[in-house]
Structure formats: structure tokens, C-alpha cells
Write an enzyme that holds these catalytic residues in place. Structure first.
Site: not given
Ligand code: GDP
Ligand code: IMO
Ligand code: MG
Length: 437
Positions: A13, A16, A40-41, A222, A331
Site C-alpha cells: 500500500d 504503487k 488493491g492499487h 504486495q 503530505d
Molecule cells: P498500492 O497498493 O501500493 O497501490 O497503494 P494503495 O492504493 O493501496 O494505497 C495508497 C493510498 O494512498 C491510495 O488511496 C492512494 O490514492 C493514496 N496516495 C498515493 N500517493 C499519495 C500521496 O502522495 N499523498 C496522499 N495523501 N495519498 C496518496
Molecule cells: P497491495 O498490492 C498490503 C497482506 C495481508 C496479510 C498477508 C497475507 O495493495 O500493496 P494474503 O491474502 O496475500 O495471503 O495475505 O499479506 N497483504 C497486503 N497488505 N497490501 C497488499 O497489497 C496486500 N496483499 C496482501 O494483509 O497480512
Molecule cells: Mg494496496
């Protein structure tokens, strides 16, 4: 134009999705190489929000090819539902999304197996998608691949054999499940027809594309500390999220990969169980969670929050060969008087820099925190390095210094334009078409 891996340097998270969407502009093909719909991207484009789970974020860029590599485990129902959601939002994937014939098929029985495992004492805190059990079947050489799904006779035989084994184990363990396995097989046979037009030999397609001079962006899901081999085992996911996974999970050899970009938050978060040395266990965690909206994009679970961890980042850099870092969510730290950073770990009165190999070992370390002065000024949306407050620049310089890595890009908000790419950086050369000159 180089072929580049973008991956998570912490526990997931990191942003990416935003970063891949941003840089995908200058690449021809965007490939996911591991995981499944546990990812979840999140990508914001104007007032539209997209959450990509199994489809590469590059799909949102018109004219790009998105490829789901052999390293993934695919729940066809989840894939088709994501395609439908995209279509409703005005994104038609037809002709732009391909699926490897060697990726594995995730079945409802995998979710049942995970439910049983997660109800026991060795709970991981998974996303409950069936990811782990599907990879278990892959490694045990009884998995069903997309190519099998498309061949109805072979699918029926493999599915029935797999289910016979699962049901025998279930009976032996006294586990009752009232799912209708035959109906599920028929459902999957129907999915096969819907998926068929997207299926190809993705490795060979990428091989030809690279030979023709096309550029490939690898989208990690991940993150390094969730990698099955290099992460905080057993509190990890079941795939190789680190850079090596990009080769095995796509069929593109290491000799064709030119760079690795690590994405890290300006702090750290983690979802699910497992050790987390810099975790904040007081109200400051909620402050960061609220401001950073730190709730899981897939499960909605609140994310655990902690301070930036230098030993972890250095480990991640070593495992992945990170060329440049993207620091996201700067931020979110705008309101702090000072920002603690973990510079080493203390264990039994000794300071160490290494990551202990066991979860129990990592649980025991205490973070040695150094406080960097906060900037107490808004950075949200800042898109030029010069406009950052001096103390925010100092914070970034501190991270660069201690990690030994270039910070080539800084994200200051979820939108594409809320980003700073440092002119002349190594990162710019890797991800910008004109930067390569
Ligand atoms: P990912 O799984 O690595 O793609 O990350 P996620 O989408 O799960 O979580 C990142 C969250 O932070 C998302 O809701 C993005 O919209 C948000 N986000 C990404 N970059 C920034 C940033 O620089 N500032 C803020 N405030 N939010 C961000
Ligand atoms: P993105 O791509 C954060 C974590 C789960 C759990 C462990 C194993 O959005 O960064 P699983 O269902 O994969 O067997 O769970 O990995 N996990 C993540 N944590 N971001 C993710 O994906 C994750 N995908 C799995 O919370 O601890
Ligand atoms: Mg994510």
C-alpha cells in the site's frame, strides 16, 4: 527505453498504483507478475477513483497493453467483475488486456481452505481471497492453469481430481462445507469462454515485444516485506513480490530488465498480523491513519501505522537492487513538530542494522529513533521540488543519506499531478522517454 520494475519497498500500500499509472504513460506494456486480487492499487484520475486488484494499473492509459503474467493466481469471477467495473467507468479492456496461459486458476475451494486455516491458531490476517491455498496447489503440482481451464476435457479431469482430494481431506478432518462443487465446475467452464480471447503465451509475447524495442513496466503487488522468501515469514503473502518475482512471474529474463524503482511511504503501514518494529501504539497512529486514509483498499481494514524504518529500507534495497526511490504521502506528515525515523534496531543492548530472520526475532527488536524536525507547512499537491518547505527537503535528504538511495520522485497527493520527479535523477532516466536520451 528501458524495462523497469516498480515495486513496494515496505509492507504494501505504498502507492504503487498511483506511481505505475503515472509512469505508464512512457511505456508500451505494463505487466503484473505475482499475487492476485489480494492487491488493491488505487488510482485517481480527475474525479474518478479506480481500485485495480488483478488488472495492471496501466490499463487506465489508452493505447497501452496490460498483461497478467504467469506468476499470478487468477479468480476468473474476480477478473471478470473487475473488467465489468472498468467498463462501467468507461474503460474498455478489449484488445488491451492479455492473460498468461500459464497463470494459475483460483477456485472457491481455496477460499474455504483459507477460512479453515485462518480460524486456527496460526492466523496470518490474510485478505481471505484464497491466494495462499491456490499457490499451495501450484507448488504441490496439482494446480489448474488457465491453459487447462480452456481445454474443457482436461479441466474437468483436473478439477474432479483436485476436488476429490480436497473432499477426502475435508472428510478425514471432519470439515463440512455445503458448496456445490459440480455447479462451480460448470460456472468455471462458462468463465473459460469469456476469458479465452484474452489468453496468450504472455512470456513469448513479451519476448517478441522487447526484441522489437517495446518497453515494459513491471507492476509489483504486495511488497518486499510480504515476499514469501524475503519477507517477515510466516506473516507474508504466498508469492515473490520482490524484484526476482518479476522474471519468474512474467518469463522475461533478468538480462532484459534495466532498473528497479522502489516505492516507499514517508512512514510505514502494515495490514494483518506480524512484527512491525516502528509501529506507533498511541493516538498518533490514528492521526496518521485519518490523514493518510490508511484503510485497506480491498478489505477496508484499518492499517497499522509506524515511522520510516531505515534498516528495513536498506534490506529492501539490497534484496531488490533498488536504483531509485519514490517517496509517497509526504503530505501526511505535514502537521508534526518532529518526525521520528528508525535508524537502527536495539536488541539485548546491542544496536543492529540487519533484519532478524524470524518473526519472533523481529518482534524483539526495539527501534532506535532519531527525531528529524517537522516542517509544519502544507506540502499537499506540491509539484515542484523548489516549492517544498526547507525542512521537508531536509527530511528527504535525511532518508537519502541513511538509506544510501536516491529519492527520484516525491508524491504529495493521490493525483497524477501531485508529484515531483527530480530533474536529472536516475529515476527520470529510467521512466521518462525523454529522460533516457
Ligand atoms: P498500492 O497498493 O501500493 O497501490 O497503494 P494503495 O492504493 O493501496 O494505497 C495508497 C493510498 O494512498 C491510495 O488511496 C492512494 O490514492 C493514496 N496516495 C498515493 N500517493 C499519495 C500521496 O502522495 N499523498 C496522499 N495523501 N495519498 C496518496
Ligand atoms: P497491495 O498490492 C498490503 C497482506 C495481508 C496479510 C498477508 C497475507 O495493495 O500493496 P494474503 O491474502 O496475500 O495471503 O495475505 O499479506 N497483504 C497486503 N497488505 N497490501 C497488499 O497489497 C496486500 N496483499 C496482501 O494483509 O497480512
Ligand atoms: Mg494496496
Amino acid at each position: 527505453m528501458p524495462n523497469v520494475i516498480i515495486l513496494g519497498a515496505q509492507w504494501g500500500d505504498e502507492g504503487k498504483g498511483k506511481v505505475v499509472d503515472l509512469f505508464a504513460e512512457d511505456f508500451d506494456i505494463i505487466v503484473r507478475y505475482q499475487g492476485g486480487h489480494n492487491a488493491g492499487h488505487t488510482v485517481y484520475i480527475g474525479d474518478k477513483k479506480f481500485v485495480l486488484k488483478i488488472i495492471p494499473s496501466g490499463i487506465l492509459r489508452p493505447g497501452k497493453l496490460a498483461v497478467i503474467g504467469n506468476g499470478l493466481v487468477i479468480d476468473p469471477a474476480a477478473l471478470l467483475s473487475e473488467i465489468a467495473t472498468l467498463r462501467e467507468a468507461g474503460v474498455d479492456v478489449t484488445g488491451h488486456l492479455l492473460v498468461s496461459n500459464r497463470a494459475h486458476v483460483l477456485l472457491p475451494v481455496h477460499r474455504v481452505m483459507e477460512k479453515i486455516a485462518e480460524a486456527g491458531p496460526a492466523r496470518i490476517g490474510t485478505t481471505s481471497r484464497g491466494i495462499g491455498p491456490c499457490y499451495e496447489d501450484k507448488t504441490a503440482r496439482r494446480g489448474i492453469r488457465i491453459a487447462d481451464l480452456l481445454d474443457s476435457a482436461s479441466f474437468r479431469a483436473k478439477y474432479d481430481a483436485l476436488m476429490e482430494e480436497k473432499l477426502a481431506i475435508g472428510r478425514a478432518l471432519g470439515v463440512e462445507e455445503d458448496l456445490d462443487w459440480t455447479r462451480i465446475r460448470q460456472e468455471y467452464e462458462a468463465f473459460a469462454d469469456q476469458i479465452r480471447p484474452m489468453v496468450c503465451d504472455a512470456a513469448m509475447l513479451l519476448h517478441r515485444a522487447i526484441n522489437e524495442g517495446k518497453s515494459v513496466l513491471f507492476e509489483g503487488a504486495q511488497a518486499t516485506m510480504l515476499d514469501i522468501d524475503h519477507g517477515t515469514y510466516p506473516f507474508v503473502t504466498s508469492s515473490n513480490a520482490s524484484a526476482g518475482g518479476a522474471c519468474t512471474g512474467s518469463g522475461v529474463p533478468p538480462t532484459r530488465i534495466n532498473g528497479v524503482v522502489g516505492v516507499a511511504k514517508a512512514y510505514v503501514t502494515r495490514v494483518g498480523g506480524g512484527p512491525f518494529p516502528t509501529e506507533i501504539l498511541n493516538g498518533v497512529c490514528e492521526q496518521i491513519r485519518e490523514r493518510g486514509n490508511e484503510f485497506g483498499a480491498v478489505t477496508g481494514r484499518p492499517r497499522r501505522c509506524g515511522w520510516f524504518d531505515i534498516p528495513l529500507l536498506r534490506y529492501s534495497a539490497a534484496i531488490n537492487g533498488i536504483d531509485s526511490l519514490v517517496i509517497t504521502k509526504l503530505d501526511v506528515l505535514d502537521d508534526f513538530d518532529d518526525v521520528p525515523v528508525c535508524v537502527s534496531y536495539r536488541v539485548a543492548k546491542r544496536e543492529i542494522q540487519e533484519i532478524p530472520p524470524t518473526a519472533a526475532g523481529l518482534e524483539q527488536v526495539e527501534p532506535v529513533l532519531e527525531c528529524v524536525p517537522g516542517w509544519r507547512a502544507p506540502t499537499f499537491g506540491v509539484s515542484s521540488y523548489d516549492e517544498l518547505p526547507a525542512k521537508a527537503k531536509d527530511y528527504l535528504a535525511f532518508l537519502e543519506n541513511r538509506t544510501g538511495l536516491e529519492i527520484g520522485c516525491i508524491s504529495t497527493g493521490p493525483e497524477r499531478n501531485q508529484t515531483i520527479v527530480k530533474p536529472g535523477s536516475r529515476l527520470e532516466k529510467l521512466v521518462r522517454r525523454n529522460g533516457a536520451q
